[in-house]
Design an enzyme around this catalytic site. Structure first.
Site, mmCIF file in Angstrom:
data_model
loop_
_atom_site.group_PDB
_atom_site.id
_atom_site.type_symbol
_atom_site.label_atom_id
_atom_site.label_comp_id
_atom_site.label_asym_id
_atom_site.label_seq_id
_atom_site.Cartn_x
_atom_site.Cartn_y
_atom_site.Cartn_z
ATOM 1 N N LYS A 13 9.865 -13.268 1.092
ATOM 2 C CA LYS A 13 9.078 -13.222 -0.152
ATOM 3 C C LYS A 13 8.194 -14.468 -0.319
ATOM 4 C CE LYS A 13 12.601 -12.824 -2.944
ATOM 5 N NZ LYS A 13 13.747 -12.966 -2.018
ATOM 6 N N ARG A 89 14.899 -10.656 -11.872
ATOM 7 C CA ARG A 89 15.908 -10.606 -10.823
ATOM 8 C C ARG A 89 17.078 -9.730 -11.234
ATOM 9 N NH1 ARG A 89 15.356 -14.955 -7.496
ATOM 10 N NH2 ARG A 89 16.996 -15.344 -5.995
ATOM 11 N N ARG A 128 16.756 -21.571 8.111
ATOM 12 C CA ARG A 128 15.603 -21.875 7.244
ATOM 13 C C ARG A 128 15.606 -23.336 6.790
ATOM 14 N NH1 ARG A 128 14.139 -18.228 2.111
ATOM 15 N NH2 ARG A 128 16.144 -18.901 1.274
ATOM 16 N N ARG A 161 17.992 -26.160 2.085
ATOM 17 C CA ARG A 161 18.424 -25.891 0.704
ATOM 18 C C ARG A 161 19.937 -25.809 0.649
ATOM 19 N NH1 ARG A 161 15.011 -20.705 -1.147
ATOM 20 N NH2 ARG A 161 17.040 -20.244 -2.024
ATOM 21 N N ARG A 172 25.458 -15.164 -1.697
ATOM 22 C CA ARG A 172 24.127 -14.878 -2.271
ATOM 23 C C ARG A 172 23.697 -13.451 -1.987
ATOM 24 N NH1 ARG A 172 20.552 -18.779 0.271
ATOM 25 N NH2 ARG A 172 18.859 -17.861 -0.893
HETATM 26 P P1 ADP Z 1 16.129 -16.514 -2.519
HETATM 27 O O1 ADP Z 1 15.163 -15.416 -2.788
HETATM 28 O O2 ADP Z 1 16.057 -17.035 -1.122
HETATM 29 O O3 ADP Z 1 17.524 -16.208 -2.961
HETATM 30 P P2 ADP Z 1 14.992 -18.197 -4.641
HETATM 31 O O4 ADP Z 1 14.289 -19.435 -4.246
HETATM 32 O O5 ADP Z 1 14.185 -17.073 -5.185
HETATM 33 O O6 ADP Z 1 15.801 -17.793 -3.343
HETATM 34 O O7 ADP Z 1 16.132 -18.530 -5.733
HETATM 35 C C1 ADP Z 1 17.112 -19.510 -5.486
HETATM 36 C C2 ADP Z 1 18.146 -19.483 -6.600
HETATM 37 O O8 ADP Z 1 17.532 -19.781 -7.862
HETATM 38 C C3 ADP Z 1 18.860 -18.153 -6.837
HETATM 39 O O9 ADP Z 1 19.933 -17.942 -5.956
HETATM 40 C C4 ADP Z 1 19.312 -18.334 -8.288
HETATM 41 O O10 ADP Z 1 20.448 -19.161 -8.373
HETATM 42 C C5 ADP Z 1 18.165 -19.074 -8.936
HETATM 43 N N1 ADP Z 1 17.176 -18.163 -9.575
HETATM 44 C C6 ADP Z 1 15.905 -17.951 -9.163
HETATM 45 N N2 ADP Z 1 15.293 -17.066 -9.979
HETATM 46 C C7 ADP Z 1 16.197 -16.698 -10.913
HETATM 47 C C8 ADP Z 1 16.191 -15.798 -12.018
HETATM 48 N N3 ADP Z 1 15.099 -15.068 -12.316
HETATM 49 N N4 ADP Z 1 17.303 -15.668 -12.759
HETATM 50 C C9 ADP Z 1 18.405 -16.363 -12.469
HETATM 51 N N5 ADP Z 1 18.505 -17.231 -11.446
HETATM 52 C C10 ADP Z 1 17.412 -17.404 -10.664
#
Ligand code: ADP
Length: 219
Positions: A13, A89, A128, A161, A172
């Site tokens: 993404k 999400r 990553r 990360r 996750r």
């Molecule tokens: P990925 O898509 O690789 O899981 P992201 O960078 O999108 O990683 O998100 C990393 C973390 O940030 C998620 O695992 C979550 O803990 C938090 N997060 C991101 N966006 C949201 C959201 N909309 N609501 C709740 N937690 C979020």
């Protein structure tokens, strides 16, 4: 134009969101990037966010939704469109966002689901690395930075990360399938969803996403 990228962690993404943003000349808004930026600051919001992200959990809606809606509002005031990655999400977040966009008589034009098999996601996540400054994404085997631990784009520090550590990745993915996967049915029901095979070369995925965003058959 408002585009939403959906897909598991590691489905691409971030890489594709930046490419779509460049192609359509609309801002790229990644909730994970915004939250990680907050984590680096010594504020109560930053500390709250860290507590959840470091355990591979979603940050609760009451903490995360108001700042994300405010950021989208700001971006929309400036020009209209956005590529959204990571927000909404959950089903609850999708409903809040629909209401908020509805008040402005706008809505999500296309939801682009990146499909990648689980056995491909795991090595992508394990290897990553990301830039702490500009969030560019690397991979230890398939796409290392030219100079070890230094970002090719901005010279920032390239790091792993905390939630990409091997013992967190399974959790996750489980949280994703429990809480985010239901959005696929939600947007299918609204006739907004396009499903894209994300397990091919990056530029082929980008081309398919652009076609889907333009409302053409994906191929
Ligand atoms: P990925 O898509 O690789 O899981 P992201 O960078 O999108 O990683 O998100 C990393 C973390 O940030 C998620 O695992 C979550 O803990 C938090 N997060 C991101 N966006 C949201 C959201 N909309 N609501 C709740 N937690 C979020």
């Amino acid at each position: 134009m408002i585009l939403l990228l959906l897909g598991a962690p590691g489905s691409g993404k971030g890489t594709q969101g930046r490419r779509l943003s460049e192609h359509f000349k609309i801002p790229y808004l990644a909730s994970g990037d915004l939250l990680r930026e907050a984590m680096g600051k010594d504020t109560s919001f930053g500390r709250q966010v860290s507590e959840y992200i470091e355990r591979g959990l979603y940050v609760p809606d009451e903490i995360v939704v108001p700042p994300l809606i405010a950021e989208l509002d700001r971006v929309q005031r400036e020009g209209g469109g956005a590529v959204l990655d990571g927000f909404p999400r959950t089903r609850e977040q999708a409903e809040v966002l629909d209401r908020s966009l509805g008040e402005r008589s706008s809505g999500i034009d296309r939801v682009l689901l990146l499909e990648v098999p689980r056995d491909v996601l795991l090595p992508r996540l394990a290897g990553r690395r990301v830039c702490r400054s500009c969030n560019a994404s690397y991979h230890v085997q398939t796409k290392p930075p030219k100079v070890d631990a230094i970002c090719d784009v901005c010279g920032g520090e390239v790091y792993q990360r905390v939630d990409d550590k091997p013992d967190m990745v399974d959790d996750r993915l489980r949280v994703y399938f429990e809480r985010t996967w239901p959005l696929v049915a939600y947007y299918k029901g609204k006739q907004r969803l396009a499903q894209i095979d994300g397990n091919r070369p990056e530029s082929d995925v980008t081309a398919a996403l652009i076609r889907a965003a333009d409302g053409q058959p994906v191929g």
